[in-house]
Design a protein around this motif. Structure first.
Motif, short mmCIF file in Angstrom:
data_model
loop_
_atom_site.label_atom_id
_atom_site.label_comp_id
_atom_site.label_asym_id
_atom_site.label_seq_id
_atom_site.Cartn_x
_atom_site.Cartn_y
_atom_site.Cartn_z
N MET A 1 -5.26 0.79 10.93
CA MET A 1 -6.39 0.28 10.17
C MET A 1 -6.93 -1.01 10.79
SD MET A 1 -5.12 1.02 6.30
CE MET A 1 -6.68 0.63 5.50
N ALA B 1 -8.38 -9.14 1.80
CA ALA B 1 -8.80 -7.95 2.56
C ALA B 1 -8.03 -6.72 2.11
CB ALA B 1 -8.60 -8.19 4.05
N VAL B 2 -6.75 -6.91 1.81
CA VAL B 2 -5.93 -5.79 1.33
C VAL B 2 -6.45 -5.31 -0.02
CG1 VAL B 2 -3.60 -5.05 0.69
CG2 VAL B 2 -3.92 -6.67 2.58
N THR C 1 -11.67 -0.03 -2.57
CA THR C 1 -12.80 0.72 -2.03
C THR C 1 -12.62 2.20 -2.35
OG1 THR C 1 -13.03 -0.84 -0.20
CG2 THR C 1 -14.04 1.32 0.09
N MET D 1 0.81 -1.21 0.00
CA MET D 1 0.00 0.00 0.00
C MET D 1 0.85 1.27 0.00
SD MET D 1 -3.00 -1.15 2.64
CE MET D 1 -3.94 0.34 2.40
N GLU E 1 -10.91 -1.33 10.13
CA GLU E 1 -10.99 -1.04 8.70
C GLU E 1 -10.39 -2.16 7.85
OE1 GLU E 1 -9.08 2.72 8.09
OE2 GLU E 1 -10.30 3.69 9.62
N MET E 2 -9.56 -2.99 8.49
CA MET E 2 -8.93 -4.10 7.78
C MET E 2 -8.93 -5.32 8.71
SD MET E 2 -5.18 -4.30 5.99
CE MET E 2 -5.59 -2.94 4.94
N VAL F 1 -9.63 -3.31 0.45
CA VAL F 1 -9.39 -1.97 0.97
C VAL F 1 -8.86 -1.06 -0.13
CG1 VAL F 1 -7.93 -0.62 2.53
CG2 VAL F 1 -9.09 -2.66 3.37
#
Length: 64
Positions: A30, A51-52, A58, A20, A35-36, A55
């Motif tokens: 996060m 999941a990464v 999104t 990221m 959020e993660m 995110v």
């Protein structure tokens, strides 16, 4: 279980931060903010690669 976990790839916080292009502290924030999603293994976290991706894909909502 029909091999559900066999396709899941777990990443370390450092790997997620590298992907990221943020600091590891940002990833920890996060995770702690919910959020993660992450799984705790002993004293470290592992984050599902899916999941990464979720995110990252999104859209960012701008309010204010």
């Amino acid at each position: 279980m029909s091999g559900d976990l066999s396709d899941v790839r777990f990443l370390t916080v450092q790997e997620v931060a590298d992907m990221m292009r943020v600091s590891t502290m940002t990833v920890y924030r996060m995770v702690h903010a919910g959020e993660m999603p992450a799984i705790r293994f002993g004293r470290s976290f592992r984050i599902p690669e899916s999941a990464v991706v979720a995110v990252i894909q999104t859209p960012i909502s701008h309010t204010g």
